[in-house]
Design a protein around this motif. Sequence first.
Motif, PDB file in Angstrom:
ATOM      1  N   ASP A 151       7.899   8.450   7.598  1.00 34.02           N
ATOM      2  CA  ASP A 151       7.638   9.424   8.663  1.00 34.02           C
ATOM      3  C   ASP A 151       6.824  10.579   8.094  1.00 34.02           C
ATOM      4  OD1 ASP A 151       7.819  11.052  11.004  1.00 34.02           O
ATOM      5  OD2 ASP A 151       9.667  10.019  11.528  1.00 34.02           O
ATOM      6  N   THR A 152       6.468  11.540   8.942  1.00 32.13           N
ATOM      7  CA  THR A 152       5.661  12.685   8.508  1.00 32.13           C
ATOM      8  C   THR A 152       6.490  13.917   8.253  1.00 32.13           C
ATOM      9  OG1 THR A 152       5.328  13.399  10.783  1.00 32.13           O
ATOM     10  CG2 THR A 152       3.734  11.851   9.889  1.00 32.13           C
ATOM     11  N   GLY A 153       7.778  13.865   8.466  1.00 32.96           N
ATOM     12  CA  GLY A 153       8.624  15.033   8.294  1.00 32.96           C
ATOM     13  C   GLY A 153       8.949  15.732   9.592  1.00 32.96           C
ATOM     14  N   GLU A 154       8.237  15.363  10.683  1.00 38.44           N
ATOM     15  CA  GLU A 154       8.485  16.022  11.970  1.00 38.44           C
ATOM     16  C   GLU A 154       9.844  15.625  12.544  1.00 38.44           C
ATOM     17  OE1 GLU A 154       5.255  15.172  14.530  1.00 38.44           O
ATOM     18  OE2 GLU A 154       3.767  16.273  13.343  1.00 38.44           O
ATOM     19  N   HIS A 155      10.285  14.410  12.253  1.00 36.08           N
ATOM     20  CA  HIS A 155      11.577  13.947  12.782  1.00 36.08           C
ATOM     21  C   HIS A 155      12.719  14.845  12.320  1.00 36.08           C
ATOM     22  CE1 HIS A 155      14.954  11.419  13.880  1.00 36.08           C
ATOM     23  NE2 HIS A 155      15.307  11.296  12.605  1.00 36.08           N
ATOM     24  N   VAL A 156      12.808  15.113  11.014  1.00 31.75           N
ATOM     25  CA  VAL A 156      13.925  15.929  10.526  1.00 31.75           C
ATOM     26  C   VAL A 156      13.837  17.350  11.058  1.00 31.75           C
ATOM     27  CG1 VAL A 156      14.429  14.609   8.437  1.00 31.75           C
ATOM     28  CG2 VAL A 156      12.688  16.388   8.363  1.00 31.75           C
ATOM     29  N   SER A 157      12.611  17.835  11.239  1.00 34.29           N
ATOM     30  CA  SER A 157      12.452  19.184  11.792  1.00 34.29           C
ATOM     31  C   SER A 157      12.981  19.245  13.216  1.00 34.29           C
ATOM     32  CB  SER A 157      10.981  19.594  11.750  1.00 34.29           C
ATOM     33  OG  SER A 157      10.794  20.860  12.363  1.00 34.29           O
ATOM     34  N   ARG A 158      12.655  18.247  14.022  1.00 32.65           N
ATOM     35  CA  ARG A 158      13.124  18.232  15.407  1.00 32.65           C
ATOM     36  C   ARG A 158      14.635  18.025  15.474  1.00 32.65           C
ATOM     37  NH1 ARG A 158       8.263  15.188  16.188  1.00 32.65           N
ATOM     38  NH2 ARG A 158       9.485  13.249  16.056  1.00 32.65           N
ATOM     39  N   VAL A 159      15.147  17.141  14.633  1.00 24.61           N
ATOM     40  CA  VAL A 159      16.595  16.914  14.613  1.00 24.61           C
ATOM     41  C   VAL A 159      17.322  18.220  14.266  1.00 24.61           C
ATOM     42  CG1 VAL A 159      18.486  15.756  13.398  1.00 24.61           C
ATOM     43  CG2 VAL A 159      16.487  14.452  14.119  1.00 24.61           C
ATOM     44  N   ALA A 160      16.802  18.949  13.287  1.00 23.51           N
ATOM     45  CA  ALA A 160      17.427  20.221  12.901  1.00 23.51           C
ATOM     46  C   ALA A 160      17.401  21.208  14.052  1.00 23.51           C
ATOM     47  CB  ALA A 160      16.707  20.800  11.684  1.00 23.51           C
ATOM     48  N   GLN A 161      16.276  21.311  14.740  1.00 20.40           N
ATOM     49  CA  GLN A 161      16.157  22.273  15.836  1.00 20.40           C
ATOM     50  C   GLN A 161      17.017  21.876  17.030  1.00 20.40           C
ATOM     51  OE1 GLN A 161      12.001  23.957  16.444  1.00 20.40           O
ATOM     52  NE2 GLN A 161      11.536  22.256  15.064  1.00 20.40           N
ATOM     53  N   ILE A 162      17.031  20.586  17.349  1.00 19.84           N
ATOM     54  CA  ILE A 162      17.868  20.131  18.464  1.00 19.84           C
ATOM     55  C   ILE A 162      19.338  20.351  18.136  1.00 19.84           C
ATOM     56  CG2 ILE A 162      18.609  18.106  19.795  1.00 19.84           C
ATOM     57  CD1 ILE A 162      15.716  17.042  19.422  1.00 19.84           C
TER      58      ILE A 162
END
Length: 347
Positions: free
Chosen positions: A165-176
């Motif tokens: 992945d590009t790292g965006e997944h973990v960022s979104r998971v953290a924010q959600i």
Amino acid sequence: MLIVDDSRSSLALLGSIIREIVGDGIDLCLNPIEALKLCEERQYDLLLVDHIMPEMDGMAFIEALRARENYRTVPIVMVTSDVDKAIRIEAIGVGANDFLTKPFDPVELKARVTNLLALRNAQLELADHANRLAREVEKATMHLLAREEEIIWRLARAIEYRDGDTGEHVSRVAQISQIIGQGLGFSPERCRMIYLAAPLHDIGKIAIADAILSKPGKLTPEEMAIMREHVTIGARILAEADSDLIRTAELIAQSHHEKWDGTGYPDRLSGKDIPIEARIVALADVFDALCSERPYKRAWSLEEACAEIVRCSGTHFDPACVAAFQERWYEISALMGCDAPQLAASA
């Protein structure tokens, strides 16, 4: 300084003597009620208060003043003609620091005022020093927290690149996850903890072979068993930490694939036996995964993904987390780059 005395002559005499020490930095007041109002408007460093006054005597005045936070430590001298020991004990009880007996000696008055002003100056210097230290500690703490956050995100990004992945997944998971925590009424500190711990939920995948992580098709039962090992591997990587953040990340890594109805893995925990942090991240992780394209699946629309989350309330997901997810749908949909504030309600 403030001098409070209902006798004009006594007030004038006290004022003239003390002006030789403090110059014009002195206020004189005949009425104790008005004097309390002055104390609301100004911060005095020393007060001389007469014992016997109309409307409010010196005892009541001192007691009322000591109830105010900014006057808890200000030196107060009671001026009295009464030498009764009981009176002095009572005055000390309500907060008087010293006494001046009428008729007073000007030399003694100057000495007492000078000493008490020196004490007050030492108090202020000590308080200022304590405030400077507190600011320095806060600054150092913020620096450490910033470094901690940077390390977490760089490590999480490395994990995501390892997972393709590009790292965006973990960022979104953290924010959600943070948004859901807010919806559950968690404190800002606890929401931040979940926000920073969530990116490490799949840290165990660094031990999973590329052939399994990047396989475009469905995993075999054997491959699935290996893939599921990432939760226990991740928990072992994060185990025995001193940091509250890493301990929280360990709970999430270990239990984010558990399900509310007990059909998850690795421990088949159910309901509230699953750590709440893991329950939150489980929902956020699945939702974003549904909305993301993978080698083995297309990206679902937000409508489809939201409907699936709601459908799995009480089976896969904690109903309270799903309710918080729906309640904060406007923020989540905006995070995902879509204006769909009515979606969760219709789902």
